[in-house]
Design a protein around this motif. Structure first.
Motif, PDB file in Angstrom:
ATOM      1  N   TYR A 124      31.402  52.886  29.594  1.00 19.07           N
ATOM      2  CA  TYR A 124      32.902  52.683  29.469  1.00 19.07           C
ATOM      3  C   TYR A 124      33.483  51.980  30.585  1.00 19.07           C
ATOM      4  O   TYR A 124      34.321  51.259  30.226  1.00 19.07           O
ATOM      5  N   LEU A 125      32.885  51.764  31.665  1.00 15.45           N
ATOM      6  CA  LEU A 125      33.685  51.042  32.709  1.00 15.45           C
ATOM      7  C   LEU A 125      33.304  49.388  32.404  1.00 15.45           C
ATOM      8  O   LEU A 125      34.173  48.606  32.453  1.00 15.45           O
ATOM      9  N   GLN A 126      32.206  49.158  31.964  1.00 16.68           N
ATOM     10  CA  GLN A 126      31.840  47.771  31.314  1.00 16.68           C
ATOM     11  C   GLN A 126      32.860  47.360  30.334  1.00 16.68           C
ATOM     12  O   GLN A 126      33.618  46.173  30.248  1.00 16.68           O
ATOM     13  N   LYS A 127      32.929  48.270  29.522  1.00 19.53           N
ATOM     14  CA  LYS A 127      33.827  47.935  28.138  1.00 19.53           C
ATOM     15  C   LYS A 127      35.453  47.705  28.642  1.00 19.53           C
ATOM     16  O   LYS A 127      36.015  46.829  28.290  1.00 19.53           O
ATOM     17  N   THR A 128      35.899  48.793  29.315  1.00 13.03           N
ATOM     18  CA  THR A 128      37.318  48.921  29.457  1.00 13.03           C
ATOM     19  C   THR A 128      37.855  47.906  30.801  1.00 13.03           C
ATOM     20  O   THR A 128      38.942  47.451  30.782  1.00 13.03           O
ATOM     21  N   LEU A 129      36.852  47.548  31.559  1.00 14.32           N
ATOM     22  CA  LEU A 129      37.317  46.698  32.513  1.00 14.32           C
ATOM     23  C   LEU A 129      37.044  45.328  31.939  1.00 14.32           C
ATOM     24  O   LEU A 129      37.611  44.206  32.643  1.00 14.32           O
ATOM     25  N   ASP A 130      36.461  44.988  30.902  1.00 19.57           N
ATOM     26  CA  ASP A 130      36.539  43.704  29.950  1.00 19.57           C
ATOM     27  C   ASP A 130      37.275  43.792  28.679  1.00 19.57           C
ATOM     28  O   ASP A 130      36.925  43.600  27.801  1.00 19.57           O
ATOM     29  N   SER A 131      38.635  44.205  28.927  1.00 20.92           N
ATOM     30  CA  SER A 131      39.418  44.390  27.717  1.00 20.92           C
ATOM     31  C   SER A 131      39.654  43.134  26.786  1.00 20.92           C
ATOM     32  O   SER A 131      40.105  43.278  25.682  1.00 20.92           O
ATOM     33  N   LEU A 132      39.719  42.056  27.556  1.00 23.12           N
ATOM     34  CA  LEU A 132      40.096  40.692  26.853  1.00 23.12           C
ATOM     35  C   LEU A 132      39.032  39.891  26.313  1.00 23.12           C
ATOM     36  O   LEU A 132      39.263  39.067  25.401  1.00 23.12           O
ATOM     37  N   ASP A 133      37.866  40.318  26.649  1.00 23.33           N
ATOM     38  CA  ASP A 133      36.622  39.358  26.546  1.00 23.33           C
ATOM     39  C   ASP A 133      36.955  37.931  27.162  1.00 23.33           C
ATOM     40  O   ASP A 133      38.344  37.606  27.470  1.00 23.33           O
ATOM     41  N   ILE A 134      35.917  37.337  27.449  1.00 18.41           N
ATOM     42  CA  ILE A 134      35.820  36.207  28.219  1.00 18.41           C
ATOM     43  C   ILE A 134      36.743  35.170  27.491  1.00 18.41           C
ATOM     44  O   ILE A 134      37.306  34.237  28.002  1.00 18.41           O
ATOM     45  N   GLU A 135      36.861  35.323  26.022  1.00 16.78           N
ATOM     46  CA  GLU A 135      37.840  34.509  25.255  1.00 16.78           C
ATOM     47  C   GLU A 135      39.231  34.524  25.729  1.00 16.78           C
ATOM     48  O   GLU A 135      40.276  33.413  25.897  1.00 16.78           O
ATOM     49  N   GLY A 136      39.646  35.814  26.078  1.00 13.79           N
ATOM     50  CA  GLY A 136      40.987  35.978  26.152  1.00 13.79           C
ATOM     51  C   GLY A 136      41.119  35.759  27.777  1.00 13.79           C
ATOM     52  O   GLY A 136      42.191  35.114  28.216  1.00 13.79           O
ATOM     53  N   ILE A 137      40.398  36.024  28.694  1.00 13.12           N
ATOM     54  CA  ILE A 137      40.257  35.837  30.251  1.00 13.12           C
ATOM     55  C   ILE A 137      40.440  34.059  30.241  1.00 13.12           C
ATOM     56  O   ILE A 137      41.350  33.751  31.027  1.00 13.12           O
ATOM     57  N   TYR A 138      39.755  33.597  29.458  1.00 13.54           N
ATOM     58  CA  TYR A 138      40.096  32.111  29.769  1.00 13.54           C
ATOM     59  C   TYR A 138      41.127  31.351  29.231  1.00 13.54           C
ATOM     60  O   TYR A 138      41.373  30.193  29.496  1.00 13.54           O
ATOM     61  N   MET A 139      41.909  32.206  28.692  1.00 11.87           N
ATOM     62  CA  MET A 139      43.240  31.712  28.236  1.00 11.87           C
ATOM     63  C   MET A 139      44.285  31.972  29.332  1.00 11.87           C
ATOM     64  O   MET A 139      45.516  31.193  29.377  1.00 11.87           O
TER      65      MET A 139
END
Ligand SMILES: O=P(O)(O)O[C@@H]1[C@@H](OP(=O)(O)O)[C@H](OP(=O)(O)O)[C@H](O)[C@H](OP(=O)(O)O)[C@H]1OP(=O)(O)O
Ligand SMILES: Nc1ncnc2c1ncn2[C@@H]1O[C@H](COP(=O)(O)OP(=O)(O)OP(=O)(O)O)[C@@H](O)[C@H]1O
Length: 444
Positions: free
Chosen positions: A283-298
């Motif tokens: 749950y933590l892995q998923k909800t802390l990574d809500s944008l995916d690296i593709e969103g993060i990188y924008m």
């Protein structure tokens, strides 16, 4: 600030002959005491390596104390204090570290030798050795699992051409890239973390043998603190020290198979019993990574290279805001335009959350088992760390029940400077996997 932590200055521990090589990862070397030494029985020393890419603050002398505060203020609020271990600081000297570095060199695997112990660190971390029970006279069996990513991403920032990420999990795809990059030793193994995270008996029965085959850093077995590779000479005899299935020397394949099955059965029970931990981790892995690296990188902060390494206070705030958000109905940004409207603080929050998720995708779970009759509490009373906290597990089979402990290992923060690497790696993993005709369907 180092001095508000409990620092152990124990000159007798700074004797290199007391320590033996226990293992290492990419960033740290672990040493265990050769034999119980006063109140320091069952203790390991965790030493940072030099010259590896790490969290910015890890370069400073305060870093070991930072890790202790990070556990207390960031990880405990996420997991409670049951799964995170106790840690103390030991003051060390360059001479001691240099002698240790020389002594362990012959025991180190070739692939790790590009970086050695950083002899300039002023403090090392002292931790309980989770592969043994200090308060028991009997044999401890310990199993370390590195489950990796427990979820399929659903972020709306995943580009349509990368939609395979929604179907095949990161770990299943990554092994194909590794293989392509020349790691021919890395056979493609049918281990999917989502099977492990399911905690479902039939999926575990299928995936644990695969994980054992994968071995390396994903599955480690210890008998009384010593690492045993399944398949190595005499592995079954060592396993029998714990299970005591036979009094005879273990020399036939039937007995070996029985021991192997006993191990699998024990692990299935323990993992199912720890469903709460695996659910929480996923749950933590998923909800802390809500944008995916593709969103993060924008995010602008990344595009403009303006993100700084978080200080402890910023990590604390990140967790507070994250916990608040997950208790409310959350409104996550759903497209590039929404990202443009975000304040710098909002962007920072998501970036630090992503880094936290990355730590949790890389940590290990260490199970240690002992038989209840082995509990003779007096052996190391007054030891450096609190007494062993154990749970009872009904096993049936050869053992009626056992006691065990489950701990999370390697929860160090990941550095901001690794974000571009994560984006490039993600791109490469997907590009490589897309060459396959039939993607695997991983099941959450
Ligand atoms: O990227 P991954 O998933 O391959 O994970 C790396 C691990 O590879 P693995 O797949 O577990 O064999 C890698 O493990 P190994 O070096 O392969 O044992 C490290 O744990 C690395 O973290 P760090 O650079 O030491 O902080 C890990 O890097 P992070 O992605 O966690 O930063
Ligand atoms: N407290 C402990 N008790 C027993 N064994 C430990 C302990 N801490 C670490 N180890 C062993 O040492 C290994 C390496 O430790 P650790 O994971 O801390 O290294 P790392 O360099 O941070 O790893 P990574 O490559 O994932 O970054 C672990 O996988 C585990 O087998």
């Amino acid at each position: 600030m180092v001095w508000d932590m409990h620092v152990e200055t124990v000159p007798e521990l700074c004797n290199p002959t007391l320590w033996r090589y226990k293992g290492e990862g990419n960033a740290n070397v672990i040493l265990a005491l050769r034999s119980p030494h006063g109140r320091f029985g069952g203790v390991v020393l965790r030493l940072r390596k030099g010259g590896v890419l790490m969290h910015g603050e890890q370069q400073t002398p305060e870093m070991p104390s930072f890790l202790i505060s990070y556990t207390r203020d960031v990880l405990v609020p996420l997991f409670g204090n049951q799964y995170t271990g106790e840690t103390k600081l030991l003051q060390v000297t360059p001479e001691f570290l240099q002698s240790l570095a020389e002594a362990i060199e012959p025991f180190r695997p070739a692939k790790r030798r590009h970086a050695g112990i950083d002899i300039h660190q002023e403090f090392a971390l002292l931790m309980p050795d989770y592969t043994v029970f200090t308060s028991s006279a009997g044999v401890t069996l310990a199993v370390e699992l590195k489950p990796k990513w427990g979820f399929l991403p659903t972020s709306s920032f995943i580009k349509p051409e990368n939609s395979v990420k929604r179907l095949t999990c990161r770990t299943c795809m990554h092994q194909h890239l590794r293989r392509m990059q020349g790691d021919q030793t890395e056979e493609i193994i049918d281990y999917c973390p989502l099977d492990l995270f399911s905690c479902d008996e039939s999926r575990l029965r299928k995936s644990l043998p695969q994980l054992i085959k994968l071995a390396g850093n994903k599955f480690k077995l210890f008998i009384q603190g010593e690492k045993i590779d399944i398949g190595q000479d005499g592995w079954h005899t060592r396993l029998n020290e714990f299970f005591q299935i036979t009094d005879d020397p273990v020399n036939d394949s039937h007995q070996s198979n029985t021991l192997y099955q006993a191990l699998i059965d024990l692990l299935i029970k323990a993992i199912a019993n720890e469903r709460g931990l695996f659910d929480r981790l996923r749950y933590l892995q998923k909800t802390l990574d809500s944008l995916d690296i593709e969103g993060i990188y924008m995010l602008d902060l990344i595009q403009q290279g303006q993100l700084l390494e978080p200080k402890l206070e910023e990590w604390k705030k990140t967790v507070e805001l994250y916990l608040q958000r997950t208790q409310e109905t959350s409104h996550m940004p759903a497209g590039p335009l929404a990202l443009k409207d975000m304040t710098l603080d909002e962007q920072r929050q998501l970036l630090y959350e992503f880094l936290l998720s990355t730590t949790l995708k890389d940590c290990s779970v260490m199970f240690s088992f002992r038989k209840p009759d082995d509990n003779s509490d007096s052996t190391l009373s007054g030891s450096l760390f609190n007494s062993d906290d154990v749970k009872r597990l009904e096993v049936g089979n050869f053992l009626d029940h056992v006691e065990y402990r489950a701990k999370l290992l390697d929860l160090d923060p990941k550095p901001v400077t690794k974000l571009p690497y994560y984006f490039n790696l993600d791109t490469e993993i997907v590009k490589c996997y897309q060459k396959r005709e039939l993607p695997r369907e991983c099941c959450e």
